[in-house]
Design a protein around this motif. Structure first.
Motif, PDB file in Angstrom:
ATOM      1  N   LEU A 136      41.623  17.485  35.014  1.00 60.66           N
ATOM      2  CA  LEU A 136      42.252  18.135  33.868  1.00 60.66           C
ATOM      3  C   LEU A 136      41.394  19.286  33.346  1.00 60.66           C
ATOM      4  O   LEU A 136      41.920  20.332  32.939  1.00 60.66           O
ATOM      5  N   THR A 137      40.068  19.111  33.382  1.00 61.86           N
ATOM      6  CA  THR A 137      39.181  20.173  32.907  1.00 61.86           C
ATOM      7  C   THR A 137      39.320  21.426  33.762  1.00 61.86           C
ATOM      8  O   THR A 137      39.387  22.558  33.245  1.00 61.86           O
ATOM      9  N   VAL A 143      44.395  27.412  33.571  1.00 62.69           N
ATOM     10  CA  VAL A 143      45.494  27.794  32.684  1.00 62.69           C
ATOM     11  C   VAL A 143      45.015  28.833  31.669  1.00 62.69           C
ATOM     12  O   VAL A 143      45.715  29.819  31.394  1.00 62.69           O
ATOM     13  N   SER A 144      43.827  28.604  31.107  1.00 63.02           N
ATOM     14  CA  SER A 144      43.281  29.582  30.164  1.00 63.02           C
ATOM     15  C   SER A 144      43.083  30.931  30.843  1.00 63.02           C
ATOM     16  O   SER A 144      43.357  31.995  30.253  1.00 63.02           O
ATOM     17  N   ASN A 150      47.734  37.137  32.028  1.00 60.11           N
ATOM     18  CA  ASN A 150      49.059  37.540  31.557  1.00 60.11           C
ATOM     19  C   ASN A 150      48.952  38.597  30.467  1.00 60.11           C
ATOM     20  O   ASN A 150      49.793  39.508  30.363  1.00 60.11           O
ATOM     21  N   ILE A 151      47.910  38.478  29.644  1.00 53.44           N
ATOM     22  CA  ILE A 151      47.709  39.469  28.584  1.00 53.44           C
ATOM     23  C   ILE A 151      47.309  40.821  29.174  1.00 53.44           C
ATOM     24  O   ILE A 151      47.756  41.886  28.734  1.00 53.44           O
ATOM     25  N   SER A 152      46.452  40.797  30.199  1.00 57.34           N
ATOM     26  CA  SER A 152      45.941  42.052  30.773  1.00 57.34           C
ATOM     27  C   SER A 152      46.883  42.673  31.803  1.00 57.34           C
ATOM     28  O   SER A 152      46.689  43.824  32.216  1.00 57.34           O
ATOM     29  N   ASN A 153      47.879  41.948  32.293  1.00 59.98           N
ATOM     30  CA  ASN A 153      48.842  42.482  33.280  1.00 59.98           C
ATOM     31  C   ASN A 153      49.871  43.395  32.584  1.00 59.98           C
ATOM     32  O   ASN A 153      50.052  43.297  31.345  1.00 59.98           O
ATOM     33  N   LYS A 274      46.007  34.226  43.178  1.00 60.56           N
ATOM     34  CA  LYS A 274      46.764  33.044  43.565  1.00 60.56           C
ATOM     35  C   LYS A 274      46.007  32.246  44.623  1.00 60.56           C
ATOM     36  O   LYS A 274      45.933  31.013  44.570  1.00 60.56           O
ATOM     37  N   ASN A 275      45.426  32.937  45.594  1.00 60.46           N
ATOM     38  CA  ASN A 275      44.671  32.248  46.640  1.00 60.46           C
ATOM     39  C   ASN A 275      43.406  31.574  46.065  1.00 60.46           C
ATOM     40  O   ASN A 275      43.041  30.466  46.444  1.00 60.46           O
ATOM     41  N   THR A 276      42.751  32.290  45.145  1.00 64.37           N
ATOM     42  CA  THR A 276      41.555  31.730  44.519  1.00 64.37           C
ATOM     43  C   THR A 276      41.904  30.489  43.698  1.00 64.37           C
ATOM     44  O   THR A 276      41.201  29.470  43.737  1.00 64.37           O
ATOM     45  N   GLN A 277      43.004  30.553  42.949  1.00 67.66           N
ATOM     46  CA  GLN A 277      43.450  29.425  42.135  1.00 67.66           C
ATOM     47  C   GLN A 277      43.762  28.211  43.018  1.00 67.66           C
ATOM     48  O   GLN A 277      43.366  27.075  42.716  1.00 67.66           O
TER      49      GLN A 277
END
Length: 820
Positions: A136-137, A143-144, A150-153, A274-277
């Protein structure tokens, strides 16, 4: 007639002898120096015999000798049947096996099994809860990060084929000053007239900045002016979004998502992110399935992350991903010890150890002359009955020396810190002392030192308790022969804690909490000591911790047992603890309730005497609880004839005026002591409380009736009367506490009679009373020093002032009812 007279004489002698025998038996449990009034029915020569100094001198050595003999008999048990040909000794002759024999070496077998138990590798299991928390951590961190992206896109704002992504990243991350430089250069590119000055402007900048501007110049050449202007506007908006995301990140202060990692992830294009995530989630799953044990070094964790991470991820993303997982996993674990399985496997492995068997055939040599006897040799010798078992006089002598030394130390401490003890006190201390080495004989491991410390401290004070615990810990270690420091030191720590604290506590609830503290200290000491001496650190959580918990529980249970038997010991051995004194001082006790209802004047007198005596006892560092409780009961004998004492007459005619016989009156007055003792025994008051009843009067002269009888004798022309007939029977105060009560009782009436006078006058009167008691030798056995009398007098005056302080005189108008 002569026969009848002889029969009466014999009956009288028999009755006196029976009274004497009863008194003698009763005084077996009394203090070693009883007063002769306790034997007032015995013949004179018996009284002299009982109070003679010879018995008083015999008593302490006899009790200490009994203690040495009994303790030595228990401590030296292993020397009664000890082999002379033991392990490590030299065989004086060559010994041949008398027959074939096969014997199991139990000691060696158990030692090997113990090594297996403590050396077993702990069985690990994956903790579902800890695993879920770590997953979860990581997910929360991703997620953060996605929210920040999303803010910077959207980004990049131009095609990476036309303008490389690193260039766009640099443009977005430039400071406002650098961005203005970029805009200035871009303006020159937009205005053809200034294009010739571009090379000169670029030459003034840093190499990295030159590279960005050069690539920006190439991009400008592939686009129209409108498209280039649109690009600049989009880049300016992207810079604003990027700045906003960074400011949000600074406010989050995540322990796992540092600024370095977040900025690196913000710079990734969508595909790489996406790949890194996905790689981060896969690596987390692999590592948690493999498991992270507690205490894993950081360098090993880093190596695991490098191996498990997807190699297809770009190097920069891989490094930052490893840093993120490292910040999550370091100093955390998801593997725990399966204690039950570890214990089961340890016991299974121990039982799998083959018993050590020693074999020999008839005629074979067991051990040659002048050779050292080994463990295997001893098994054969002892099994064949050739080990020459008998009394080890050297060991027995060492035991006597150790016990005698311990008893001597305890005796010296007793003489310096405690009042003279009774036979029953010595007997109880001896029983408590015997219990510890007696348990050590059976090698149970769970020492009863916490119980011994708690009981001795409650009954006789912390100093004696600490001394006893320290001496017993050493003697019990000697008794067991083999030293297990985990048990010895942990038990001693628990015993010292209970010994130091129990005598200072004043309620059962506090003692109950002390029992819990003893359990925690004893278990903690066991764990720490075993941690130091344990051969394998990995066995701590699987083997040592459960043992420490059990040992801590044993300390708690010994304390509970001591609390349970304490009231019975108090009754059986006529002892008082601070808690029992508090209970006896409760006004709801039957005897005190009777005193307050049947003799209210005496009860008020008692309360004032208690205030005086308690304040003085506190100033002289005496037993305040004992003084308070003893004072409350010192005049209970007045209930036999309340009206015989002026404080209960409440204005009625004086009974002694009606009697008009000083001899009869003095018997009524003296009887409040004897009747008080009868009541005290009937209600089961401890002896130390009963002592206040006769000792607070000592052998004082009842002067009022003495002088009245003397005047009548002179008037009637009779011979002089005997002063002893008008004195109390005694004994005089035998302790500082009863001596203080005698002084307080003597000053109470005088102080109460003082209304409008100065403290100096009250002090002078008290000094006069004190000097009279001192000159009358009433305080010679109490232990109160002459130089302490002024201190007591000043305390009495302070208490008197508190009771008789002046009040405001209200005006008459204030006392009249208001209104009609």
């Amino acid at each position: 007639m002569k026969k009848l007279h002889l029969t009466k004489s014999l009956d009288k002698w028999r009755k006196n002898y029976q009274n004497f025998s009863f008194s003698l038996l009763r005084n077996i449990d009394a203090s070693p120096m009883p007063h002769k009034s306790q034997l007032n029915h015995a013949p004179n020569f018996f009284q002299k015999l009982h109070s003679s100094s010879s018995l008083r001198k015999i008593h302490p050595p006899m009790m200490w000798g009994l203690a040495i003999i009994s303790l030595t008999s228990v401590i030296s048990y292993r020397f009664y049947n000890q082999p002379k040909l033991a392990v490590g000794t030299i065989s004086p002759v060559t010994i041949i096996a008398p027959e074939d024999g096969t014997f199991e070496d139990l000691k060696t077998t158990e030692e090997k099994r113990k090594e297996v138990r403590t050396g077993i590798i702990p069985v690990l299991q994956r903790d579902v809860k800890l695993t879920s928390q770590l997953e979860l951590t990581v997910k929360e961190a991703l997620v953060s990060m996605q929210q920040l992206r999303n803010i910077s896109n959207p980004f990049p704002v131009a095609s990476v084929q036309q303008l490389p992504l690193p260039t766009q990243q640099n443009l977005r991350a430039f400071s406002e000053q650098d961005w203005q430089k970029v805009l200035n250069v871009a303006k020159a590119q937009l205005i053809p007239n200034d294009i010739d000055n571009l090379s000169e402007k670029i030459s003034e900048l840093s190499p990295d900045f030159k590279k960005v501007l050069t690539e920006l110049k190439d991009y400008r050449q592939t686009t129209t002016g409108t498209e280039f202007q649109t690009f600049l506007e989009k880049m300016s908006q992207a810079r604003q979004r990027y700045s906003k995301a960074k400011s949000i990140l600074a406010g989050v202060r995540s322990p796992y998502l540092s600024l370095e990692i977040a900025v690196a992830f913000l710079d990734l294009d969508e595909s790489t992110w996406k790949n890194t995530q996905k790689a981060l989630l896969n690596t987390t799953e692999k590592i948690l399935i493999q498991g992270i044990p507690a205490g894993m070094p950081n360098n090993l964790l880093q190596d695991i992350l490098k191996i498990q991470f997807d190699p297809s991820i770009p190097l920069s993303s891989k490094i930052m991903g490893q840093k993120l997982l490292m910040s999550v996993f370091q100093n955390r674990h998801n593997l725990t010890i399966d204690r039950e399985e570890t214990k089961r496997q340890a016991e299974q492995a121990a039982q799998a150890v083959e018993p050590v068997i020693v074999e020999i055939q008839e005629g074979d040599v067991i051990v040659k002359a002048n050779e050292t006897i080994s463990q295997a040799d001893f098994i054969l010798l002892d099994s064949f009955g050739l080990s020459r078992r008998g009394i080890n006089w050297l060991g027995l002598g060492i035991s006597v020396i150790l016990v005698a030394g311990g008893v001597t130390v305890f005796c010296m401490v007793t003489r310096h810190v405690h009042r003279p003890m009774r036979r029953r006190d010595h007997f109880l201390l001896c029983l408590l002392s015997l219990s510890t080495p007696f348990l050590a004989i059976f090698n149970l491991g769970y020492t009863n030192l916490p119980a011994v410390g708690l009981l001795t401290s409650s009954f006789y004070g912390p100093t004696l308790a600490v001394t006893q615990v320290l001496l017993l810990s050493g003697l019990s270690t000697f008794t067991a022969g083999t030293v297990n420091w985990s048990y010895v030191l942990a038990g001693t720590a628990g015993g010292l804690l209970s010994g130091v604290m129990a005598g200072r506590l004043r309620s059962r609830d506090e003692l109950a909490r002390l029992g819990g503290g003893v359990g925690i200290v004893q278990g903690g000491f066991y764990f720490l000591i075993y941690l130091i001496i344990a051969p394998v650190a990995g066995t701590i959580w699987s083997a040592v911790l459960p043992g420490a918990i059990i040992y801590g529980l044993s300390g708690f249970l010994w304390s509970v047992m001591a609390l349970g038997i304490s009231p019975y010991l108090e009754r059986l051995f006529d002892l008082v603890t601070p808690i029992r004194l508090v209970e006896l001082a409760n006004p709801n006790c039957p005897l005190l309730k009777r005193l307050s209802t049947e003799t209210p004047g005496t009860f008020q007198h008692t309360l004032f005497v208690a205030c005086l005596a308690e304040a003085a006892a506190r100033e002289l560092h005496c037993n305040v609880e004992l003084v308070r409780t003893g004072t409350l009961y010192h005049d209970i004998g007045k209930m036999h004839d309340p009206l015989g004492f002026i404080e209960n007459q409440m204005g009625a005619p004086n009974k002694h005026d009606e009697i008009n016989d000083p001899w009869q009156s003095v018997e009524i007055i003296k009887k409040h002591v004897t009747e008080g003792l009868v009541m005290a025994r009937k209600y089961g008051l401890p002896r130390v409380i009963r002592n206040f009843i006769p000792e607070h009067q000592g052998k004082l002269l009842i002067s009022y009736f003495y002088y009245q009888a003397k005047q009548q004798a002179e008037k009637d022309g009779e011979k002089l009367i005997c002063e002893e007939k008008f004195r109390y029977e005694g004994p005089i105060p035998q302790s500082r506490e009863t001596g203080i009560v005698m002084l307080a009782d003597g000053c109470e009436a005088a102080l109460r009679s003082l209304k409008e006078t100065t403290p100096e006058t009250a002090l002078a009167m008290i000094h006069k009373i004190f000097k009279a008691r001192w000159r009358d030798n009433q305080l010679k056995d109490s232990g109160i020093k002459y130089e302490e009398l002024p201190i007591i007098a000043e305390v009495f005056v302070k208490v008197w002032q508190q009771f008789h302080h002046q009040r405001i005189v209200y005006p008459k108008a204030a006392l009249e009812p208001q209104g009609k």
